[in-house]
Motif scaffolding. Sequence first.
Motif, PDB file in Angstrom:
ATOM      1  N   HIS A  65      27.100  -7.143 -39.245  1.00 17.30           N
ATOM      2  CA  HIS A  65      26.781  -7.756 -40.541  1.00 17.30           C
ATOM      3  C   HIS A  65      27.137  -6.859 -41.715  1.00 17.30           C
ATOM      4  N   GLY A  66      26.896  -5.566 -41.563  1.00 15.66           N
ATOM      5  CA  GLY A  66      27.075  -4.660 -42.700  1.00 15.66           C
ATOM      6  C   GLY A  66      28.439  -4.042 -42.816  1.00 15.66           C
ATOM      7  N   GLY A  67      29.329  -4.254 -41.838  1.00 14.19           N
ATOM      8  CA  GLY A  67      30.641  -3.639 -41.891  1.00 14.19           C
ATOM      9  C   GLY A  67      31.270  -3.544 -40.516  1.00 14.19           C
ATOM     10  N   ALA A  68      31.801  -2.352 -40.171  1.00 13.81           N
ATOM     11  CA  ALA A  68      32.496  -2.199 -38.899  1.00 13.81           C
ATOM     12  C   ALA A  68      32.356  -0.782 -38.378  1.00 13.81           C
ATOM     13  N   THR A  69      32.442  -0.654 -37.060  1.00 13.07           N
ATOM     14  CA  THR A  69      32.424   0.643 -36.395  1.00 13.07           C
ATOM     15  C   THR A  69      33.529   0.667 -35.361  1.00 13.07           C
ATOM     16  N   LEU A  70      33.845   1.856 -34.882  1.00 15.10           N
ATOM     17  CA  LEU A  70      34.810   1.975 -33.799  1.00 15.10           C
ATOM     18  C   LEU A  70      34.189   1.526 -32.492  1.00 15.10           C
ATOM     19  N   PRO A  71      34.984   1.017 -31.544  1.00 25.26           N
ATOM     20  CA  PRO A  71      34.450   0.730 -30.206  1.00 25.26           C
ATOM     21  C   PRO A  71      33.817   1.985 -29.628  1.00 25.26           C
ATOM     22  N   GLY A  72      32.622   1.844 -29.064  1.00 25.18           N
ATOM     23  CA  GLY A  72      31.910   2.993 -28.521  1.00 25.18           C
ATOM     24  C   GLY A  72      30.931   3.602 -29.490  1.00 25.18           C
TER      25      GLY A  72
END
Length: 266
Positions: free
Chosen positions: A64-71
């Motif tokens: 919801h707030g953005g994105a992260t890397l897988p893992g």
Amino acid sequence: MSDTQSDGRRPVFAAERRQRILELVRANGAVSLRELAQAVRSSEVTVRRDLRALESEGLLNRHHGGATLPGELSRETGYAHKVSLESAEKAAIADLAAALVEDGDAIVIGPGTTTQEFARRLTRHSELAVVTNSLLVAQVLAGSPRIEVMMTGGTLRGSILALVGSAAEHSLAGLRVRRAFISGNGLTAERGLSTPNMQVAGVDRALAAAAEEVVVLADHTKIGVDTMVQTVAPDRIDHLVTDDAAPREVLDDLSARGVRLHVAQF
């Protein structure tokens, strides 16, 4: 597909924009939707579409707030990176949370850059008793003669400058205070507060267990994010202090579960 720039610059094509988004996420580990939209000079609606496309290719995890890397579910963000993120939001959250503290209170405070900001607002109080496992919180309060600061024992976790482990948990056993002020890496209506590290989670649980009420301090980048280890279930959270960029649907779900919302406006 392209987006025409309002400042007259040439359009930015989707492939170029998505490559830039991916570079930002890879460089930072986690980036908010607002930061991405500003960086690529596009609307949040457009960036959400880009994130969906990148997620479908397995290149990042969208939330919801953005994105992260897988893992990233099991990756702990270090203090040096955290301190640079959303500083205005953290300050506003700290101001609002400080209103939940009264002279004479006994409280516990967990680690984090937001709780560090919160601790700075407490120096004007008197007759406070504060228990913490955070070196940063203790340092902020060290010069306040009217505040008694007690630290847990434990093993130093350098990435967050806090004490963790069984010694920290045992030092909190049997303690009873009015409120616990804690943060974390993610907060959802389904699982509550969470963190990637089991040792950190253990101490956070002990901090929460010591308090009559649990107050979670979390900026919008953490709302709707789920990480590996649950620390505080949603039905154990009494207050959430966040900012007005937090996703409304998640806040509504938390409110429906009995969490009292305190939303800092900008």
